[in-house]
Enzyme design. Structure first.
Site, PDB file in Angstrom:
ATOM      1  N   PRO A 199       0.847  -1.201   0.000  1.00  0.00           N
ATOM      2  CA  PRO A 199       0.000   0.000   0.000  1.00  0.00           C
ATOM      3  C   PRO A 199       0.879   1.247   0.000  1.00  0.00           C
ATOM      4  O   PRO A 199       1.267   1.759   1.052  1.00  0.00           O
ATOM      5  CB  PRO A 199      -0.793  -0.137   1.301  1.00  0.00           C
ATOM      6  CG  PRO A 199       0.109  -0.915   2.205  1.00  0.00           C
ATOM      7  CD  PRO A 199       0.916  -1.832   1.331  1.00  0.00           C
ATOM      8  N   ASP A 220       6.096   2.784   1.567  1.00  0.00           N
ATOM      9  CA  ASP A 220       5.176   1.743   2.012  1.00  0.00           C
ATOM     10  C   ASP A 220       4.488   2.244   3.279  1.00  0.00           C
ATOM     11  O   ASP A 220       5.139   2.443   4.311  1.00  0.00           O
ATOM     12  CB  ASP A 220       5.965   0.456   2.283  1.00  0.00           C
ATOM     13  CG  ASP A 220       5.078  -0.733   2.624  1.00  0.00           C
ATOM     14  OD1 ASP A 220       3.929  -0.513   3.070  1.00  0.00           O
ATOM     15  OD2 ASP A 220       5.550  -1.872   2.482  1.00  0.00           O
ATOM     16  N   HIS A 221       3.179   2.439   3.202  1.00  0.00           N
ATOM     17  CA  HIS A 221       2.466   3.033   4.332  1.00  0.00           C
ATOM     18  C   HIS A 221       2.389   2.099   5.540  1.00  0.00           C
ATOM     19  O   HIS A 221       2.004   2.517   6.633  1.00  0.00           O
ATOM     20  CB  HIS A 221       1.059   3.440   3.898  1.00  0.00           C
ATOM     21  CG  HIS A 221       0.672   4.815   4.328  1.00  0.00           C
ATOM     22  ND1 HIS A 221       0.920   5.293   5.599  1.00  0.00           N
ATOM     23  CD2 HIS A 221       0.072   5.829   3.667  1.00  0.00           C
ATOM     24  CE1 HIS A 221       0.475   6.521   5.701  1.00  0.00           C
ATOM     25  NE2 HIS A 221      -0.042   6.893   4.533  1.00  0.00           N
ATOM     26  N   ARG A 222       2.749   0.843   5.355  1.00  0.00           N
ATOM     27  CA  ARG A 222       2.804  -0.067   6.498  1.00  0.00           C
ATOM     28  C   ARG A 222       4.029   0.215   7.360  1.00  0.00           C
ATOM     29  O   ARG A 222       4.050  -0.088   8.551  1.00  0.00           O
ATOM     30  CB  ARG A 222       2.852  -1.524   6.015  1.00  0.00           C
ATOM     31  CG  ARG A 222       1.626  -1.973   5.236  1.00  0.00           C
ATOM     32  CD  ARG A 222       1.849  -3.353   4.629  1.00  0.00           C
ATOM     33  NE  ARG A 222       2.965  -3.348   3.688  1.00  0.00           N
ATOM     34  CZ  ARG A 222       3.402  -4.433   3.028  1.00  0.00           C
ATOM     35  NH1 ARG A 222       2.807  -5.611   3.251  1.00  0.00           N
ATOM     36  NH2 ARG A 222       4.390  -4.347   2.186  1.00  0.00           N
ATOM     37  N   CYS A 272       5.676   3.317   7.688  1.00  0.00           N
ATOM     38  CA  CYS A 272       5.669   4.620   8.352  1.00  0.00           C
ATOM     39  C   CYS A 272       4.404   5.374   7.991  1.00  0.00           C
ATOM     40  O   CYS A 272       3.674   4.983   7.078  1.00  0.00           O
ATOM     41  CB  CYS A 272       6.908   5.437   7.957  1.00  0.00           C
ATOM     42  SG  CYS A 272       6.869   6.031   6.256  1.00  0.00           S
TER      43      CYS A 272
END
Length: 440
Positions: free
Chosen positions: A237, A410-412, A414
């Protein structure tokens, strides 16, 4: 007595399981020596020439040019052994790609060959014996010396380009050092024919016949890139933020660095040094996600990849331990890897193991981009073109050298605050290179 040994496609490393046969460098009946390249293959990582561990006479080849072979599949069989007395019939062989014998002995006996050299013990073996009373076989002739024009071609990509365009390299005069034939030489030699072929048919607006669609297999490097990018889109994501920065002072600092007359430091190397400094401030971005364990894995070393466009597609060479190198060392290594990428001589290990990617899409003349992350990495810095634009300096309008920086993450790993902090740090270093002194 001669012994025929089978040479199989070796393990090319980095988990590669197959390779495409690009070009055979020997024919059935040729004499080869130990470690002589016999076939040029393309893997998902690089194009390489495969050397044969045996010396002797090639008795069979397996795989047509353009076909894919799995690791462990037969490539060649080579007759090896002690040379027999001279004065007898020439050797004969059977080419497995055609299935038909190339010749037989005087009495219709089986093929008889003899070779020489050392062999690896793990190879599969079968023996061919001279029929009783049959003629002796002479020792093989010395290996032929390659044509000078062909020998002067270093790059497998140049040879492939010439083959695709139907150009005989023996007729090309190389413009490189010692007569080296370069890509430019091949393009120059084929330019008139290419130009005529590209002329549009009357009334078609430059388009080919609608029914003449061309299918290009997704194999080799292009196939590997397609799979990696598709996987990145499926699993990660990602999000992107960007900022404009005044690069005028950065360009001035680089000119000052190169004024001493030492080897020049490239702008990409300076940006790479900024990346390693920023990752030292924000180490959580030098990471990957273990989806099975549901864990974020923070990595201790920075192995910096940089995007490079080549004739074979997009590749991402990796500068190992970039965090331990200064700008001059980064420039030297980036230059070496870039040249290897252009010639197709990158080793598979030089294309894997990256932890962060620097994407300089500004070389294509574009300002911004939202790139796809290089799976399984968690972040990528994008750099657009540097162009003169109006900019406010101390309350006054001025023309400055402006660049757009983008940061995809990658929003997972940070949230937006960390990503924005990283990008702002990079922009500060671009606008005020003295900021880097804090990390030196």
């Amino acid at each position: 007595m001669a012994e025929v040994r089978e040479f199989t496609l070796p393990d090319l490393g980095e988990g590669l399981t197959e390779a495409e046969v690009v070009r055979w460098l020997v024919k059935v009946g040729d004499v080869v020596v130990v470690d002589q390249p016999v076939v040029e293959v393309e893997t998902a990582k690089a194009m390489v020439e495969v050397p044969c561990p045996y010396g002797g006479v090639v008795t069979a080849r397996f795989g047509e040019e353009g076909s894919e072979l799995p690791v462990g599949a037969p490539l060649l069989t080579v007759a090896v052994g002690e040379p027999l007395p001279a004065g007898a019939a020439a050797p004969h062989a059977k080419d497995s790609t055609s299935g038909a014998p190339e010749g037989r002995g005087a009495e219709g006996s089986g093929n008889v060959l003899v070779g020489y050299g050392t062999q690896a013990p793990a190879a599969r073996r079968r023996r061919i014996r001279t029929p009783a009373g049959g003629p002796a076989v002479p020792p093989p002739a010395p290996a032929p010396v390659p044509d000078p024009a062909t020998r002067a071609v270093i790059s497998p990509l140049v040879r492939r380009l010439a083959r695709e365009r139907g150009l005989d390299l023996a007729e090309v005069r190389g413009s490189g050092p010692d007569g080296l034939i370069t890509r430019a030489d091949v393009e120059r030699a084929t330019a008139p024919a290419e130009h005529r072929a590209a002329e549009p048919a009357p009334g078609r607006g430059g388009l080919q016949d609608a029914g003449a669609a061309r299918r290009i297999p997704l194999r080799g490097v292009r196939g590997a890139v397609a799979e990696k990018l598709s996987r990145s889109r499926r699993e990660i994501p990602d999000a992107t933020c960007w900022v404009d920065a005044d690069a005028t002072e950065l360009l001035a600092a680089r000119r000052a660095m190169n004024a001493a007359g030492d080897p020049k430091v490239s702008l990409l190397a300076v940006l790479a040094r900024i990346c390693t400094a920023a990752l030292a401030e924000y180490p959580e971005l030098n990471a990957t996600v273990d989806t099975e364990a549901r864990e974020i894995v923070r990595l201790s070393g920075v192995h910096l990849g940089f995007a490079a466009q080549t004739d074979r597609g997009l590749v991402v060479p990796v500068v190992r331990d970039a965090h331990l190198r200064n700008a001059a060392e980064l420039s030297e290594e980036i230059g070496r890897l870039t040249e290897a990428a252009r010639t197709g001589s990158l080793a598979p290990a030089e294309l894997t193991g990256g932890t962060f990617t620097l994407n300089n899409y500004g070389v294509f003349g574009v300002d911004g981009s939202t790139p796809i992350l290089n799976h399984p990495e968690a972040a990528m810095l994008g750099v657009g073109r540097i162009a003169p634009k109006p900019w406010v300096v101390d309350g006054e309008l001025a023309v400055r050298q402006v660049v757009q920086l983008s940061f995809t993450f990658d929003h997972r790993v940070c949230d937006g605050g960390t990503a924005g902090g990283f990008l702002r740090y990079v922009a500060d270093c671009v606008e005020r290179p003295a900021v880097l002194l804090r990390s030196l």
